[in-house]
Scaffold this motif. Structure first.
Motif, mmCIF file in Angstrom:
data_model
loop_
_atom_site.group_PDB
_atom_site.id
_atom_site.type_symbol
_atom_site.label_atom_id
_atom_site.label_comp_id
_atom_site.label_asym_id
_atom_site.label_seq_id
_atom_site.Cartn_x
_atom_site.Cartn_y
_atom_site.Cartn_z
ATOM 1 N N ILE A 116 37.760 59.385 50.101
ATOM 2 C CA ILE A 116 37.460 60.797 50.155
ATOM 3 C C ILE A 116 38.013 61.738 50.982
ATOM 4 O O ILE A 116 38.255 62.881 50.859
ATOM 5 N N GLY A 117 38.404 61.172 52.141
ATOM 6 C CA GLY A 117 39.431 61.850 53.030
ATOM 7 C C GLY A 117 40.830 62.424 52.276
ATOM 8 O O GLY A 117 41.342 63.163 53.023
ATOM 9 N N GLN A 118 41.123 61.879 51.252
ATOM 10 C CA GLN A 118 42.327 62.321 50.583
ATOM 11 C C GLN A 118 41.903 63.284 49.499
ATOM 12 O O GLN A 118 42.887 63.945 48.806
ATOM 13 N N LEU A 119 40.620 63.699 49.288
ATOM 14 C CA LEU A 119 40.427 64.987 48.403
ATOM 15 C C LEU A 119 40.721 66.120 49.166
ATOM 16 O O LEU A 119 40.895 66.151 50.364
ATOM 17 N N GLY A 124 36.082 67.323 49.401
ATOM 18 C CA GLY A 124 35.495 66.163 50.209
ATOM 19 C C GLY A 124 33.971 66.666 50.768
ATOM 20 O O GLY A 124 33.283 65.846 50.788
ATOM 21 N N THR A 125 34.130 67.892 51.478
ATOM 22 C CA THR A 125 32.682 68.356 51.935
ATOM 23 C C THR A 125 31.539 68.339 50.883
ATOM 24 O O THR A 125 30.620 67.959 51.115
ATOM 25 N N ALA A 126 31.853 68.931 49.856
ATOM 26 C CA ALA A 126 30.962 68.949 48.778
ATOM 27 C C ALA A 126 30.410 67.555 48.368
ATOM 28 O O ALA A 126 29.319 67.238 48.307
ATOM 29 N N VAL A 127 31.284 66.466 48.021
ATOM 30 C CA VAL A 127 30.875 65.411 47.707
ATOM 31 C C VAL A 127 30.103 64.510 48.792
ATOM 32 O O VAL A 127 29.196 63.824 48.836
ATOM 33 N N LEU A 128 30.602 64.606 50.006
ATOM 34 C CA LEU A 128 29.835 64.278 51.169
ATOM 35 C C LEU A 128 28.483 64.808 51.317
ATOM 36 O O LEU A 128 27.602 64.114 51.737
ATOM 37 N N LYS A 153 31.557 72.115 40.050
ATOM 38 C CA LYS A 153 32.823 71.611 39.703
ATOM 39 C C LYS A 153 33.491 71.047 40.967
ATOM 40 O O LYS A 153 34.159 70.068 40.417
ATOM 41 N N HIS A 154 33.301 71.344 42.267
ATOM 42 C CA HIS A 154 33.828 70.440 43.268
ATOM 43 C C HIS A 154 33.568 69.034 43.088
ATOM 44 O O HIS A 154 34.302 68.293 43.220
ATOM 45 N N VAL A 155 32.277 68.874 42.816
ATOM 46 C CA VAL A 155 31.532 67.416 43.133
ATOM 47 C C VAL A 155 32.251 66.722 41.646
ATOM 48 O O VAL A 155 32.362 65.490 42.053
ATOM 49 N N ALA A 156 32.226 67.420 40.767
ATOM 50 C CA ALA A 156 32.603 66.706 39.461
ATOM 51 C C ALA A 156 34.167 66.129 39.612
ATOM 52 O O ALA A 156 34.539 65.203 39.363
ATOM 53 N N ARG A 157 34.701 67.108 40.157
ATOM 54 C CA ARG A 157 36.494 66.799 40.229
ATOM 55 C C ARG A 157 36.377 65.657 41.369
ATOM 56 O O ARG A 157 37.232 64.920 41.127
ATOM 57 N N ARG A 159 34.400 63.419 42.050
ATOM 58 C CA ARG A 159 33.541 62.142 41.409
ATOM 59 C C ARG A 159 34.773 61.639 40.403
ATOM 60 O O ARG A 159 35.182 60.586 40.411
ATOM 61 N N ASP A 160 35.432 62.509 39.756
ATOM 62 C CA ASP A 160 36.320 62.035 38.615
ATOM 63 C C ASP A 160 37.448 61.316 39.614
ATOM 64 O O ASP A 160 37.934 60.251 38.992
ATOM 65 N N ARG A 161 37.768 61.928 40.587
ATOM 66 C CA ARG A 161 39.037 61.519 41.208
ATOM 67 C C ARG A 161 38.636 59.951 42.148
ATOM 68 O O ARG A 161 39.359 59.221 42.084
ATOM 69 N N LEU A 162 37.469 60.144 42.562
ATOM 70 C CA LEU A 162 37.036 58.672 43.071
ATOM 71 C C LEU A 162 36.847 57.744 42.285
ATOM 72 O O LEU A 162 37.135 56.658 42.426
ATOM 73 N N TYR A 163 36.389 58.137 41.030
ATOM 74 C CA TYR A 163 36.353 57.042 39.912
ATOM 75 C C TYR A 163 37.633 56.271 39.642
ATOM 76 O O TYR A 163 37.817 55.136 39.348
ATOM 77 N N GLU A 164 38.713 57.192 39.704
ATOM 78 C CA GLU A 164 40.040 56.706 39.401
ATOM 79 C C GLU A 164 40.468 55.629 40.502
ATOM 80 O O GLU A 164 41.012 54.726 40.186
ATOM 81 N N VAL A 165 40.050 56.268 41.585
ATOM 82 C CA VAL A 165 40.919 55.225 42.707
ATOM 83 C C VAL A 165 39.738 54.217 42.918
ATOM 84 O O VAL A 165 40.308 53.109 43.494
#
Lengths: 179, 412
Positions: A116-119, A124-128, A153-157, A159-165
């Motif tokens: 999350i820190g690397q978003l 990062g703020t939106a997903v948190l 959109k922020h959250v979706a992006r 989330r996708d990034r977090l799923y990858e990682v």
């Protein structure tokens, strides 16, 4: 700027627990939580006029708390303090889980927080705010001062990034559903 | 993609992990901050000032050490005002509205960093209230109060309980030659700002580029890059409050950053008092000549060669290199070995010296070739520049004599 004595009861008191949890769940370190919370309360005091006028003051205050904690998290990651974080987490007494579960969770947790820190800051703020604070998309959008669709959109992006990682952390059945 | 299911899993990982429950001792610590916030919010009106001072004091306590006197950021901000009036920046926000609070500000607080703001440089923390400036340094015991209206400075060292007054030579108060449109900074930053805005109405030379938005210190900011033949400025303003929070620009060879900017804070006049506190030993007063002149520059070159650098001129005369060299171990040792008054006198001369390249009064760029040249080498040109509106260059040689040289005859 003059604060009325009822401001605290109206603006802060109803969300005291959420404020504390939102900071703790992000930083998971006693000293970092202390720093982030002090920064957040100072910001709240300085921006009291704006908070009073805001259409959703509670969401804005939680965003201030999330921002402060997220800054600490990103700073920690930038400075590669992974080891220190592990030690700090280990130092916090947790009455609930069994030792094995705790060990797995610490690793998982550190990995998630690092991801999350690397978003980007907005993502990062939106997903948190969405997943940690449990705010609605509408509340987050109001605190950001943007449209709900933008936050989605922020959250979706994010989330996708977090799923990858973090794909390896997801249950197998869910991965299969995704595929 | 099963979005709902995935969100539930992420939420579950983040929220329900062991360790996500706030430990009691942490909660107790955080609740102390809430109590402090509540106390502040419920303080009677008369106590507001002390609350604000606490905020300022905490800012001070994060600071380290001081540096040179320089122009006010407020003056710099003023340069770009009229380029932006009416230029929409975001929903309900224009640059004109960003600047307006500054125009109306009675007080300002900010941190300044000279050189790259990468954490390696010491920040200077300033408060401005009308014509007075408080330059506070935490980590060192130095406090400087500047009374621009009366051109007086009070230096206070709280560690050794010494104080000293300085008197600013009025000629040097109008020495901002580096700024466009003949702009100077002199008596009252905020009042002067308004005068400058009026005088800059017709300036056509700025170009502006929008830098978009980003997160800065936990807030969303929008940036602009404004350029002028003599000055480039980057300004970041808080999208929510509309106030500038960070400004960066280059003056000559110096990159200057203003950050943590705040306006219209309540400030106690006592913090700007020019009275020496009881118990302090008052030293001999100083006269501070802030003029930027070739004569001062040459005097500084001689002092460096004779007193500090074993007969050689400095390797470089840019602020960046010079400030590093001046704070290096060998130079510190030489200053330590000097009598206190001699060290002070040399320091003051070297401030005047380096102001020549910081607030360079000529046209275009200066050239320095003094590295490795020894004082007295009359055939070696060490520095040249073109004065304003001059057809020839001023060339300074190793014996510090100066010649006027046509451009085609300049050293290669």
């Amino acid at each position: 700027m003059r604060a009325d004595s009822s401001d605290y009861d109206i603006l802060v008191k109803p969300i005291e627990n959420q404020m504390i949890q939102s900071v703790w769940r992000i930083v998971r370190d006693p000293n970092d939580a202390d720093d982030a919370f002090q920064e957040a309360t100072t910001t709240i005091w300085k921006q009291l006029g704006r908070i009073r006028r805001h259409p959703n003051p509670h969401a804005l205050i939680l965003k201030i708390c999330t921002d402060a904690a997220y800054d600490v998290l990103r700073h920690r990651i930038r400075h590669k303090r992974g080891q220190e974080q592990e030690e700090a987490i280990a130092a916090v007494p947790d009455p609930a889980p069994a030792a094995t579960q705790l060990l797995i969770s610490r690793e998982t947790q550190a990995e998630i927080l690092q991801a999350i820190g690397q978003l980007s800051p907005k993502q990062g703020t939106a997903v948190l705010m969405r997943f940690v604070n449990g705010l609605s998309y509408n509340d987050i959008a109001q605190s950001f001062g943007c449209r709900e669709a933008t936050v989605r959109k922020h959250v979706a992006r994010a989330r996708d990034r977090l799923y990858e990682v973090l794909e390896h952390l997801l249950p197998k059945s869910t991965k299969e559903v995704n595929e | 993609m099963n979005t709902n299911k995935n969100e539930q899993i992420l939420e579950s990982i983040l929220k329900d992990n062991p360790g996500s429950q706030v430990p009691q001792e942490v909660e107790a610590r955080l609740r102390r901050h809430l109590k402090a916030l509540r106390d502040r919010m419920e303080e009677p009106k008369g106590k507001e000032l002390s609350a604000t001072i606490r905020v300022l004091w905490r800012t001070f306590m994060k600071t380290k050490k001081t540096a040179f006197i320089t122009a006010s950021m407020i003056v710099i901000v003023a340069l770009i005002v009229f380029q932006f009036i009416g230029n929409p920046v975001g929903p309900g926000l224009t640059f004109a509205s960003v600047i307006e609070p500054i125009l109306k500000a009675k007080t300002a607080a900010y941190d300044m960093v000279f050189g790259p703001d990468d954490g390696s440089r010491q920040a200077v923390h300033e408060l401005v209230m009308n014509s007075r400036i408080r330059r506070q340094v935490a980590g060192s015991s130095a406090v400087t109060i500047i009374d621009l209206e009366n051109r007086r400075v009070l230096f206070r060292n709280e560690a050794n309980m010494e104080a000293r007054y300085g008197y600013i030579d009025p000629k040097g108060m109008a020495s901002g030659q580096n700024y466009p449109n003949g702009m100077v900074f002199s008596q009252n930053y905020l009042e002067e700002l308004k005068n400058i805005i009026l005088s800059l109405k017709d300036m056509p030379d700025f170009t502006v580029e929008e830098l978009g938005r980003k997160q800065l210190d936990g807030r969303e900011v929008i940036g602009f890059f404004a350029s002028h033949p003599k000055l480039d400025i980057t300004i970041w303003a808080d999208v929510d409050t509309g106030l500038p929070v960070r400004i960066e620009y280059n003056v000559g060879t110096v990159h200057v950053t203003y950050k943590n900017m705040e306006f219209d804070l309540l400030m106690d006049e006592e913090m700007f008092s020019m009275e020496v506190p009881a118990g302090y030993m008052v030293q001999e007063p100083l006269t501070m000549d802030l003029q930027v002149t070739e004569e001062n520059f040459i005097k500084g070159l001689r002092l460096i060669a004779e007193k500090l650098n074993h007969g050689l001129f400095p390797n470089d005369v840019s602020y960046e290199s010079f400030s590093r060299w001046m704070t290096s171990g060998p130079i510190n040792s030489q200053f330590d070995a000097m009598a206190k008054e001699e060290a002070l006198a040399i320091n003051l001369e070297l401030i005047k010296f380096i102001r020549f390249t910081i607030f360079f009064p000529g046209e275009g760029k200066w050239t320095y070739r003094g590295n490795g040249v020894r004082l007295g080498e009359a055939e070696s040109p060490i520095f040249w520049y073109k004065p304003e509106k001059s057809e020839t260059y001023r060339v300074i040689y190793g014996d510090l004599h100066v010649e006027n040289i046509a451009p085609e005859k300049l050293p290669q």
